[in-house]
Scaffold this active site. Structure first.
Site, short mmCIF file in Angstrom:
data_model
loop_
_atom_site.label_atom_id
_atom_site.label_comp_id
_atom_site.label_asym_id
_atom_site.label_seq_id
_atom_site.Cartn_x
_atom_site.Cartn_y
_atom_site.Cartn_z
N MET A 127 0.83 -1.21 0.00
CA MET A 127 0.00 0.00 0.00
C MET A 127 0.87 1.26 0.00
SD MET A 127 -2.99 -0.75 2.79
CE MET A 127 -4.01 -2.21 2.82
N GLY A 133 2.69 7.90 2.37
CA GLY A 133 2.47 7.65 3.78
C GLY A 133 1.09 7.08 4.05
N THR A 160 6.57 -4.78 4.90
CA THR A 160 6.94 -5.92 5.74
C THR A 160 6.79 -7.21 4.96
OG1 THR A 160 6.21 -4.73 7.70
CG2 THR A 160 6.43 -7.12 7.90
N GLN A 243 -9.62 -4.86 10.66
CA GLN A 243 -8.96 -6.07 11.17
C GLN A 243 -7.46 -5.83 11.35
OE1 GLN A 243 -10.24 -9.97 10.32
NE2 GLN A 243 -8.22 -10.73 9.78
N GLU A 244 -6.84 -5.13 10.39
CA GLU A 244 -5.42 -4.84 10.54
C GLU A 244 -5.18 -4.00 11.81
OE1 GLU A 244 -1.71 -2.63 8.21
OE2 GLU A 244 -3.62 -2.95 7.17
N GLY A 341 17.82 1.72 34.01
CA GLY A 341 19.02 2.54 34.06
C GLY A 341 19.86 2.37 32.81
#
Length: 381
Positions: A127, A133, A160, A243-244, A341
């Site tokens: 997409m 974006g 991905t 759903q995503e 830390g």
């Protein structure tokens, strides 16, 4: 509080999913981070364990669970390992699966779904573009009809599974004059001439997930690879996004919760000024706040999962779950790093890796700002 979302069958499935993670992911966690992808053998083992076809009918090799809560259980267990592992599997089995099950022809189902379930066919969805974006309606990748084929030109980024995927669902503009109503989805497969991948992108976190740029130069795609209806791709994507987004919400909170548990244990054991750092009032109050925040968020996410399993989750509620869990996840993990830390800044500690992995969740699947815009519009503003 005791969660009431899941029943005995879900918990039995959780045991199987956890066993898969403990046996196949955790022992090679450092290797996956170093090589920047998940080995195909791990995908194949997931297939053998029935983890990839939860939404796929049995006729095509899936388990056809018919209950989104099983998807959520798998996402939770994968997220306990790492956000990147959950993301990679989620794109394939939770995000792409509905497209290939609900929008495909019988011929397409028979061609793709059996190997989808075994892990032999790894998938991604294209997409996002370099200039677009979160604005999916502004995509510039084009598909022009040429006889019975379509010629695709353009590029996608931040994909991905993009580097190793065998099939990528690509959103392309087929009727420019129609704007958002002129987008079509295509299945672009490895080996198609003109389909190239850039390098695996060097991300701040989520290193186990292979993330790539994709390039399309006069890629000839047959009409038999169209997913859904011509010029209805944007509508298809909007229908699938809840759903995503609820899947992202499940993963976000499931990723933060175990790191918080580990941090509480660390706070009990770490000594400073003659006492455990957890017993210092500021830290004690902080941990009380974080635990409460995680549990309250989990309750809302569980409600969203139950609604989605019943077919009742709205896009607006999915947006609320997505942005809120991403915010809580990042706040919790930032505090976990602080409580560790200097060790919290060392990548050998899970808190440090989780903190790096989490930052993108406020960006992807629609940025948190876009989620608030959707919610605001629903308020009539």
């Amino acid at each position: 509080m005791r969660r009431t979302l899941y029943g005995p069958d879900h918990e039995a499935f959780r045991e199987s999913a956890r066993e898969f993670v403990n046996r196949n992911i955790m022992p090679v966690a450092d290797k996956l981070i170093e090589q920047r992808f998940i080995d195909r053998e791990i995908w194949l083992e997931a297939g053998r364990n029935g983890l990839l076809g939860l939404e796929v009918p049995e006729a095509y090799g899936g388990s056809e669970a018919g209950d989104y809560r099983f998807n959520a259980v798998l996402a939770e267990e994968l997220s306990r390992a790492s956000a990147a592992v959950s993301s990679s599997f989620g794109i394939h089995a939770d995000v792409v699966a509905p497209y290939l099950v609900q929008l495909t022809t019988e011929e397409q189902k028979q061609r793709w779904l059996p190997k989808f379930c075994t892990g032999e066919l790894l998938t991604a969805i294209g997409m996002t573009e370099p200039s677009g974006g979160s604005d999916l309606a502004a995509l510039k990748t084009t598909a022009v009809k040429d006889g019975d084929d379509w010629i695709i030109n353009g590029s996608k980024t931040f994909i991905t599974n993009g580097y190793n995927a065998d099939l990528v669902i690509v959103a392309a503009r087929t009727s420019p004059e129609k704007k958002s109503k002129g987008i079509t989805l295509f299945a672009v497969e490895t080996g198609m001439a003109g389909f190239e991948r850039g390098r695996k992108l060097d991300k701040v976190g989520q290193h186990e997930a292979d993330t790539a740029e994709l390039f399309f130069e006069d890629v000839r795609v047959p009409s038999t690879n169209i997913i859904g209806e011509i010029d209805r791709g944007f509508i298809h994507m909007m229908e699938m996004l809840p759903q995503e987004r609820v899947g992202a919400a499940v993963s976000n909170i499931a990723h933060a919760a175990p790191i918080l548990e580990e941090t509480i244990q660390y706070a009990k054991e770490r000594k400073a000024f003659g006492q455990s750092i957890g017993s210092l009032q500021w830290n004690k109050f902080l941990l009380a706040d974080l635990v409460t925040r995680v549990e309250v968020t989990q309750a809302f996410v569980d409600n969203c999962v139950a609604a989605h399993a019943a077919g009742e989750l709205t896009a607006v509620d999915a947006a609320k779950a997505k942005w809120w869990t991403a915010q809580v996840q990042n706040e919790v993990l930032d505090h976990c790093v602080q409580l560790h830390g200097g060790y919290g800044f060392m990548t050998e500690y899970r808190a440090a890796r989780a903190w790096m992995d989490a930052r993108v969740t406020k960006i992807w699947a629609g940025s948190n700002e876009i989620m608030k815009e959707l919610i605001g519009r629903d308020l009539g503003l």
